[in-house]
Motif scaffolding. Sequence first.
Motif, short mmCIF file in Angstrom:
data_model
loop_
_atom_site.label_atom_id
_atom_site.label_comp_id
_atom_site.label_asym_id
_atom_site.label_seq_id
_atom_site.Cartn_x
_atom_site.Cartn_y
_atom_site.Cartn_z
N PRO A 177 0.85 -1.20 0.00
CA PRO A 177 0.00 0.00 0.00
C PRO A 177 0.88 1.25 0.00
CG PRO A 177 0.09 -0.93 2.20
CD PRO A 177 0.88 -1.86 1.32
N HIS A 178 0.47 2.27 -0.74
CA HIS A 178 1.32 3.44 -0.93
C HIS A 178 0.90 4.61 -0.04
CE1 HIS A 178 3.84 1.67 -3.86
NE2 HIS A 178 2.95 1.61 -4.82
N HIS A 179 0.91 4.40 1.26
CA HIS A 179 0.76 5.55 2.13
C HIS A 179 1.88 5.56 3.16
CE1 HIS A 179 -1.35 3.03 5.22
NE2 HIS A 179 -0.97 3.98 6.04
N SER A 292 -9.36 1.98 3.89
CA SER A 292 -10.12 3.06 4.53
C SER A 292 -9.79 4.41 3.89
CB SER A 292 -9.83 3.10 6.03
OG SER A 292 -10.30 1.93 6.67
N ILE A 293 -8.50 4.66 3.68
CA ILE A 293 -8.09 5.91 3.04
C ILE A 293 -8.75 6.06 1.68
CG2 ILE A 293 -6.14 7.09 1.94
CD1 ILE A 293 -4.36 5.95 4.20
N ASP A 294 -8.70 4.99 0.88
CA ASP A 294 -9.21 5.06 -0.49
C ASP A 294 -10.70 5.40 -0.51
OD1 ASP A 294 -6.69 4.37 -1.27
OD2 ASP A 294 -7.18 2.33 -1.89
N VAL A 295 -11.46 4.77 0.38
CA VAL A 295 -12.90 5.01 0.41
C VAL A 295 -13.19 6.40 0.98
CG1 VAL A 295 -15.09 4.23 1.37
CG2 VAL A 295 -13.41 2.55 0.58
N GLU A 296 -12.50 6.77 2.05
CA GLU A 296 -12.75 8.06 2.69
C GLU A 296 -12.42 9.22 1.75
OE1 GLU A 296 -11.49 6.06 6.94
OE2 GLU A 296 -10.45 7.89 6.31
N ASN A 535 -1.30 17.11 -3.44
CA ASN A 535 -0.57 17.08 -2.17
C ASN A 535 -0.50 15.66 -1.60
OD1 ASN A 535 0.58 17.99 0.37
ND2 ASN A 535 -1.47 17.76 1.24
N ALA A 536 0.72 15.19 -1.27
CA ALA A 536 0.89 13.84 -0.73
C ALA A 536 1.91 13.77 0.40
CB ALA A 536 1.32 12.88 -1.84
N ASP A 537 2.64 14.84 0.63
CA ASP A 537 3.66 14.85 1.69
C ASP A 537 2.98 14.70 3.05
OD1 ASP A 537 5.70 15.42 3.51
OD2 ASP A 537 6.47 17.12 2.35
N PRO A 538 3.34 13.70 3.85
CA PRO A 538 2.71 13.57 5.17
C PRO A 538 2.90 14.80 6.06
CG PRO A 538 3.84 11.55 4.60
CD PRO A 538 4.25 12.56 3.57
N GLU A 539 3.97 15.56 5.84
CA GLU A 539 4.17 16.78 6.63
C GLU A 539 3.12 17.84 6.32
OE1 GLU A 539 6.26 16.98 9.21
OE2 GLU A 539 6.52 14.88 8.72
N THR A 540 2.57 17.80 5.12
CA THR A 540 1.41 18.63 4.79
C THR A 540 0.22 17.70 4.52
OG1 THR A 540 2.05 18.68 2.45
CG2 THR A 540 2.80 20.48 3.84
N GLY A 541 0.15 16.65 5.33
CA GLY A 541 -0.76 15.55 5.05
C GLY A 541 -2.10 15.64 5.71
N TYR A 542 -2.66 14.48 5.97
CA TYR A 542 -4.08 14.34 6.21
C TYR A 542 -4.40 13.58 7.49
CZ TYR A 542 -4.07 15.37 1.19
OH TYR A 542 -3.88 15.94 -0.04
N ILE A 543 -5.67 13.66 7.87
CA ILE A 543 -6.22 12.75 8.86
C ILE A 543 -6.98 11.65 8.12
CG2 ILE A 543 -6.44 14.49 10.66
CD1 ILE A 543 -9.55 14.37 10.03
N PHE A 561 -3.20 8.79 -1.14
CA PHE A 561 -4.27 9.77 -0.98
C PHE A 561 -4.65 10.37 -2.33
CE2 PHE A 561 -3.02 9.39 3.38
CZ PHE A 561 -4.13 9.74 4.13
N VAL A 562 -3.68 10.49 -3.22
CA VAL A 562 -3.91 11.19 -4.48
C VAL A 562 -4.77 10.37 -5.44
CG1 VAL A 562 -2.82 12.35 -6.43
CG2 VAL A 562 -1.70 12.38 -4.18
N ALA A 563 -4.46 9.07 -5.58
CA ALA A 563 -5.23 8.24 -6.52
C ALA A 563 -6.72 8.26 -6.22
CB ALA A 563 -4.67 6.82 -6.53
#
Length: 642
Positions: A177-179, A292-296, A535-543, A561-563
């Motif tokens: 998985p690519h996160h 979960s990320i993909d669906v959310e 945006n994909a950098d975890p430092e500017t990332g997501y919940i 997150f991007v796909a």
Amino acid sequence: MFAKLHRKSLSLSLGLLLTGLSAGAWAANAVPAVDAGVASANQTVQVTLVLKLRNQAALEDYIKQTVTPGSPNYQQFLTTSQFAAQYGATADAIARVQSFLQQQGLSSQVLPSHLAIRTSGTLSQFGRLFQTSVHDYVSRQDGHHFHKPASSLQIPSAIADVVAAASGLSSERAYRPHHVSASAFTALSSQSPKVSALSATSDGSSGNPTASGVPGQYTVGDVANFYNINPLYKRGVVGKGSTIAIVTLSNFYPSDATAYWSDIGLATKPNRITQVHVDGGGAIDGGSGETSIDVEQSGGVAPYANIIVYDAPNAGNGYVDAFAQAVSDNIADSISTSWGLPEIFNFAALNVAGASNTDTSDAGDLRAFHEIFLEAAVQGQSLFAASGDSGAYDTVRDLGAGTAVGDYTAPLTVDSPASDPYITAAGGTTTPYSYAFGTGPTESISRESVWGWDYIQNYFDTYIGPNVINLFSSGGGGGVSVYWHKPFYQVFTDGIRRSESHQSLVYNDPSAGPTTLLQLPSRFTGRNVPDVSLNADPETGYIFVSTFDGGLLAGEGGTSFVAPQLNGVTALLRQSTGHRIGLWNPQIYAIQNIFGYGRFSAFNSVRAGDNWFYYGAPRYNQGAGIGSLNVANLDAFLRAGF
């Protein structure tokens, strides 16, 4: 808005995190493993036979016409049955394969697309069928047990004119998985990082009520702010009438997605998630957070779209079968995946005993995926794949290549299936923010940049000391395929490159010395990835919310997150235009090549940053592709037929 936020990275081993390695479950074995002898003859496995396309050149031409304004077949997408009749295997050919399998005591199930036949039997039966023996092996790298053919598969002459590839007889490799989680900076400093956003958006728009505005705690609302999606929402474009599919290799808790949408205050269509468990389905395991990320993310960007989750086991033919099912069903208008492996792991040099270390023929699933993706394109289904999180060196996260604990060199490589020319490769950027650690000064990223953690590496080398940590090579995946040739839509694109010279995967055997496992082609005119980035950098990332990983997590990122975000964007475009969008790549490259960058462009050029080798530029670059999106402008181009 949020409660009990924590950064997942802080619960990980710092050494493991900083080298970019993951747990052994995702490891791949490039080193020749220990042969433990013939596998249990009675072990039952599933194998998928991918059938050869008819009239492939005509199929590719038709696909091009479906996304070319002015063509007589513009937006004239085919149904599954039409695809089967025109480009799938003939009924006679299928009957011949089924008869042959029956003679071998093997079952068969034909997909409606006539593109694949699923069959089940024992290892001994398949060994006889493909004129090989299947052995058990033990990885010298991590002790992983697996089985695979001891020699290359030989498609029986009676069906060789019909069968293109066989998938599933090896359990060696598991997809990743690519996160990625944000680095454990607090473990290196006496005080928490000082992080703040410099800009709410890339184009000045703002105001989404579900946005947090906090780097590391961004939501889909922030994505809408960054990439000018809000004008579509204001028009009532929320994905109604669209269906999104997720292809994944772990099961998940659907309640994670509903909790995420509820936590950020997002109104969504109720009861919108359907699960399809392919080949028995995936497990609830370390990859469940990925699903979960993909669906959310996809369902958050398009809150009223329907969602179908195709999950399959992360072994054998599971990934191929999940994609084949999603495409053959042809219910979803767009499909995304956030799993992959280095493209080179499919090559004969790393899979076939006795193969030359220059043999880059496909001994894996590249051909199988390609045919499935061609079917999706002609049916108008848009496909997206995460380009990876190891910058320009895709093997690093799998093998530890080039790190202090690595036994391998780190050649420039790209990820599969993102490298296929009939899927849109989703790359990663860093959005503007400021940061400081310990007693070091505050520094800033003032504009959207290619994501690569060498900017943090340089900061640490300066203010903490050289060689204290190693962040190589975390960043957005990108580079040049050494298998797929440059596609037609990149021919006139400024910035497209050939593969670099002198790239080899070498195993540094502690006892026998260096062994060259693969010499990559030099100056190969290959397909360049990624295509577009967000945006994909975890430092500017997501919940995101993952029950398996402990609930609500922050500081998460990666091209995973991007796909799905692009998947969600496509659902919006589907509603706005009133039709399926089809294969993105020919359309977005044409728009960029013709209209360039500027106020009304569909793309923001990404001119700064790098992914450890390729640098941002005011043109296509292998760090961010043609750039990041301005969704409202892209929508305007598509509605106008550009």
